[in-house]
Scaffold this active site. Sequence first.
Site, PDB file in Angstrom:
ATOM      1  N   LYS A 125      -5.611  -1.457   1.129  1.00 57.45           N
ATOM      2  CA  LYS A 125      -5.583  -2.904   0.914  1.00 57.45           C
ATOM      3  C   LYS A 125      -6.414  -3.673   1.935  1.00 57.45           C
ATOM      4  CE  LYS A 125      -0.870  -3.172   2.862  1.00 57.45           C
ATOM      5  NZ  LYS A 125      -0.659  -1.703   2.942  1.00 57.45           N
ATOM      6  N   ASN A 148      -1.921 -10.179   6.015  1.00 52.86           N
ATOM      7  CA  ASN A 148      -1.593  -8.955   6.743  1.00 52.86           C
ATOM      8  C   ASN A 148      -2.810  -8.363   7.454  1.00 52.86           C
ATOM      9  OD1 ASN A 148       0.578  -7.054   7.319  1.00 52.86           O
ATOM     10  ND2 ASN A 148      -0.597  -5.573   6.142  1.00 52.86           N
ATOM     11  N   HIS A 194       7.297   3.087   4.249  1.00 55.25           N
ATOM     12  CA  HIS A 194       8.244   2.061   4.712  1.00 55.25           C
ATOM     13  C   HIS A 194       9.601   2.161   3.999  1.00 55.25           C
ATOM     14  CE1 HIS A 194       5.125   0.229   7.034  1.00 55.25           C
ATOM     15  NE2 HIS A 194       4.408  -0.077   5.998  1.00 55.25           N
TER      16      HIS A 194
END
Length: 457
Positions: A125, A148, A194
């Site tokens: 990403k 981010n 995660h």
Amino acid sequence: MTPATTFAGRKVALFGLGGSGLATVRSLLAGGADVLAWDDNAASRDRARDQGIAVSDLREADWSGFDALVLAPGVPLTHPEPHWTVPLAKAAGIAIIGDIEIFCRERAARAPGAPFVAITGTNGKSTTTALTAHVLRETGRDVQMGGNIGTAILSLEPPAEGRVHVIELSTFQIDLTPSLAPSIGVLLNLTPDHLDRHGTMENYAAIKERVVSSAGLAVIGVDDAYCAAIAARRGEPRMRIHVEGHGEEAGDLIVQGPRILDSDGASLADLSGIGSLRGAHNGQNAAVAVAVARALGIEGAALATGLKSFPGLAHRMEGLGRRGRVLFVNDSKATNADSTEKALLAFRDIHWIVGGKAKEGGIEPLSPLFDRIAHAYLIGASSDAFAATLEGRVPFTRCGTLEVATETAAKAAAASEAPEPVVLLSPACASYDQFPNFEVRGDRFRALVQALPEAAT
């Protein structure tokens, strides 16, 4: 900066005074909000006080007066257990949001038609966000990039007609953004990551899905089962990205070697010779950038120029140069096996620097690519586990530190008879056992490579 005018006259509790938290406080104050902030770290509280921010323990606050709780994205919302502020906010019946939600509310109020490209996925990403922003900028567009990656979203210029926001989103950020509705939503891929923060893979995938389920146009990589199912649920308008040899779903854009084709076989872009976009994973990243650019009216020569001039992303397949025949590559951003897989697929005769704080599953999933590895150099806390995985399959040396590994790998690669040996830092691990983050790890590797004397190779 984007002033949070939609919170004018409202009282907000904020927890988390790191970089994005401080940017959020400044945005809220500039928009006319009354903010009471707190952080469990005393140094963070002191830094905020030095900037004139009202800091007070939220455990002692009157929550009935707050309109919202703003959490920093690193603060647990659900797993492994909610942060102590979360039940206080729920008991008060107030919304729990993050900085991306504040941006979305500002966009809805100021310029609801302003292009907003939201990009997420387990891997790729950051490269895709940087590449997309670069291609758009090369055509003269007013582009704001952050989230981010790099800059906190509220530190960017505010939404406006004709201004494009290209924003990378983590699951933590998405989870705190109930009104997320980008004009173009991108979901690259999904692999386990995660799970300590989301509980299950299904929870993790459901959060990621929100980026495309609410988007005007959904751009989805369909080469894993989770994303293929999400694409089927999403329906039109959508753009499916398929890399040949990686999955069985049909694509609206197809990556075939270095070429990006439409579903009729017409060539839209050619990545041949673009070192910053080497490998099939970068084919997917580039295809997404092509899809977004075309949706915003950019194609042909302008698109080709933007792709060819992309300098690449630091710490992700970053070429650091050569010493003789030896190519040095910094892939410190590869913090899990799936990400490292992309680097191993891009090279042969690899002198692989690997290790750190291991993720679930370790490096066993990479075993089909072990024949590409000339030698592995183990660093960090994972050394024992990775040695057990490699034993009898790949020659390895326990180096302990990145300094020892870099010097040892450089000498071994220079002595190799391979035409182009590669010293590759692609740790397949988090950095926290030896470095504060992957950036510091990658910067250290770059400095070590730059300091190598010619004699060392």
